[in-house]
Write a protein that holds these residues in place. Structure first.
Motif, short mmCIF file in Angstrom:
data_model
loop_
_atom_site.label_atom_id
_atom_site.label_comp_id
_atom_site.label_asym_id
_atom_site.label_seq_id
_atom_site.Cartn_x
_atom_site.Cartn_y
_atom_site.Cartn_z
N ARG A 41 0.84 -1.20 0.00
CA ARG A 41 0.00 0.00 0.00
C ARG A 41 0.87 1.25 0.00
NH1 ARG A 41 -5.33 -1.01 0.86
NH2 ARG A 41 -5.79 0.92 1.99
N ASP A 42 2.00 1.20 0.70
CA ASP A 42 2.94 2.32 0.69
C ASP A 42 3.51 2.53 -0.72
OD1 ASP A 42 4.53 4.38 2.01
OD2 ASP A 42 6.23 3.02 1.72
N CYS A 43 3.86 1.43 -1.38
CA CYS A 43 4.38 1.53 -2.75
C CYS A 43 3.33 2.09 -3.70
CB CYS A 43 4.86 0.15 -3.24
SG CYS A 43 6.34 -0.44 -2.40
N LEU A 44 2.08 1.68 -3.53
CA LEU A 44 1.00 2.21 -4.36
C LEU A 44 0.81 3.71 -4.10
CD1 LEU A 44 -1.44 -0.77 -4.10
CD2 LEU A 44 -0.70 0.28 -6.24
N ALA A 45 0.92 4.12 -2.86
CA ALA A 45 0.78 5.54 -2.54
C ALA A 45 1.92 6.34 -3.16
CB ALA A 45 0.76 5.74 -1.03
N LYS A 46 3.14 5.82 -3.05
CA LYS A 46 4.30 6.53 -3.61
C LYS A 46 4.23 6.61 -5.13
CE LYS A 46 7.53 5.41 0.08
NZ LYS A 46 8.68 4.59 0.46
N SER A 47 3.61 5.62 -5.75
CA SER A 47 3.53 5.60 -7.21
C SER A 47 2.25 6.26 -7.73
CB SER A 47 3.58 4.15 -7.71
OG SER A 47 2.39 3.47 -7.36
N ALA A 48 1.47 6.83 -6.83
CA ALA A 48 0.19 7.48 -7.19
C ALA A 48 -0.73 6.52 -7.95
CB ALA A 48 0.44 8.75 -7.99
N GLY A 49 -0.70 5.26 -7.57
CA GLY A 49 -1.60 4.28 -8.18
C GLY A 49 -1.10 3.67 -9.47
N ASP A 50 0.09 4.04 -9.92
CA ASP A 50 0.68 3.46 -11.14
C ASP A 50 1.16 2.05 -10.81
OD1 ASP A 50 2.42 2.58 -13.15
OD2 ASP A 50 3.15 4.60 -13.57
N LYS A 51 0.44 1.05 -11.30
CA LYS A 51 0.70 -0.33 -10.93
C LYS A 51 2.12 -0.77 -11.27
CE LYS A 51 -0.96 -3.97 -13.21
NZ LYS A 51 -1.88 -4.99 -13.71
N VAL A 52 2.59 -0.46 -12.46
CA VAL A 52 3.93 -0.90 -12.88
C VAL A 52 5.00 -0.28 -11.99
CG1 VAL A 52 5.60 -0.86 -14.77
CG2 VAL A 52 3.20 -1.32 -15.26
N HIS A 53 4.86 1.01 -11.71
CA HIS A 53 5.84 1.67 -10.84
C HIS A 53 5.77 1.09 -9.42
CE1 HIS A 53 8.62 4.67 -9.52
NE2 HIS A 53 7.75 5.24 -8.71
N ALA A 101 5.70 -9.94 -6.74
CA ALA A 101 5.43 -8.52 -6.52
C ALA A 101 4.15 -8.10 -7.23
CB ALA A 101 6.60 -7.67 -7.00
N ARG A 102 3.95 -8.58 -8.46
CA ARG A 102 2.74 -8.27 -9.20
C ARG A 102 1.51 -8.75 -8.45
NH1 ARG A 102 -0.64 -11.07 -11.90
NH2 ARG A 102 0.68 -12.91 -11.97
N LYS A 103 1.56 -9.97 -7.92
CA LYS A 103 0.41 -10.52 -7.19
C LYS A 103 0.10 -9.70 -5.94
CE LYS A 103 0.96 -15.26 -8.78
NZ LYS A 103 1.38 -16.62 -8.41
N VAL A 104 1.13 -9.30 -5.21
CA VAL A 104 0.91 -8.53 -3.99
C VAL A 104 0.32 -7.16 -4.31
CG1 VAL A 104 2.07 -7.38 -2.05
CG2 VAL A 104 2.69 -9.71 -2.67
N ILE A 105 0.89 -6.48 -5.29
CA ILE A 105 0.39 -5.14 -5.66
C ILE A 105 -1.04 -5.24 -6.19
CG2 ILE A 105 0.67 -3.21 -7.27
CD1 ILE A 105 2.65 -3.17 -4.92
N GLU A 106 -1.30 -6.18 -7.09
CA GLU A 106 -2.65 -6.29 -7.66
C GLU A 106 -3.67 -6.67 -6.59
OE1 GLU A 106 -2.27 -8.97 -10.97
OE2 GLU A 106 -1.60 -7.36 -12.31
N SER A 107 -3.32 -7.54 -5.66
CA SER A 107 -4.28 -7.92 -4.63
C SER A 107 -4.59 -6.75 -3.72
CB SER A 107 -3.78 -9.13 -3.83
OG SER A 107 -2.61 -8.80 -3.10
N ASN A 108 -3.61 -5.89 -3.48
CA ASN A 108 -3.87 -4.71 -2.66
C ASN A 108 -4.67 -3.67 -3.43
OD1 ASN A 108 -2.50 -4.53 0.21
ND2 ASN A 108 -1.35 -5.93 -1.07
N MET A 109 -4.51 -3.61 -4.74
CA MET A 109 -5.34 -2.71 -5.55
C MET A 109 -6.79 -3.15 -5.52
SD MET A 109 -2.86 -1.95 -8.81
CE MET A 109 -3.77 -0.53 -9.45
N VAL A 110 -7.01 -4.45 -5.54
CA VAL A 110 -8.36 -5.02 -5.51
C VAL A 110 -9.07 -4.63 -4.21
CG1 VAL A 110 -9.60 -7.20 -5.24
CG2 VAL A 110 -7.94 -6.94 -7.07
N MET A 111 -8.29 -4.49 -3.13
CA MET A 111 -8.88 -4.17 -1.84
C MET A 111 -9.22 -2.70 -1.69
SD MET A 111 -6.94 -6.62 0.82
CE MET A 111 -5.30 -6.48 0.15
N GLY A 112 -9.16 -1.97 -2.80
CA GLY A 112 -9.60 -0.58 -2.76
C GLY A 112 -8.51 0.39 -2.42
N TRP A 113 -7.26 0.03 -2.76
CA TRP A 113 -6.21 0.96 -2.44
C TRP A 113 -6.57 2.30 -2.92
CZ3 TRP A 113 -3.81 4.32 -5.43
CH2 TRP A 113 -2.88 5.13 -4.81
#
Length: 109
Positions: free
Chosen positions: A69-81, A97-109
């Motif tokens: 979630r911290d990485c998503l916040a730092k990347s402003a929601g840019d999944k690849v970044h 890493a892709r699975k972790v980021i995508e699963s956290n995006m699914v949870m409404g990041w």
């Protein structure tokens, strides 16, 4: 107007506000006894909550990952970044890493 996700000790509030100060005022007005734990300006103007993440389907529920979630916040929601940041911080391979980021995006990041 930006969309904010505000987590308090008792609620998660999704609201539109001009800025963080206005978003904080929404919390004070609606729940004066709550303490703001986290406030995030959403990178998009909509909010999606996965029914699977809430356990409302047969899909396995997922636990949020603070690092992801911290990485998503730092990347402003840019999944690849966010994936690159997560790989760099944890040493995880691309697929994990892709699975972790995508699963956290699914949870409404």
């Amino acid at each position: 107007m930006p969309l904010f996700e505000i987590e308090t000790n008792a609620h998660i509030i999704i609201t539109w506000a001009a800025d963080e100060e206005a978003a904080h005022a929404v919390v004070v007005d609606a729940y004066p006894t709550d303490n703001v734990i986290r406030m995030t300006k959403r990178p998009r103007d909509s909010w999606v909550i996965s029914k699977g993440a809430l356990g409302l389907t047969t899909t396995t529920t997922l636990d949020p990952c603070v690092t992801a979630r911290d990485c998503l916040a730092k990347s402003a929601g840019d999944k690849v970044h966010a994936i690159r940041l997560y790989m760099n911080q944890t040493g995880t391979d691309l697929d994990a890493a892709r699975k972790v980021i995508e699963s956290n995006m699914v949870m409404g990041w």
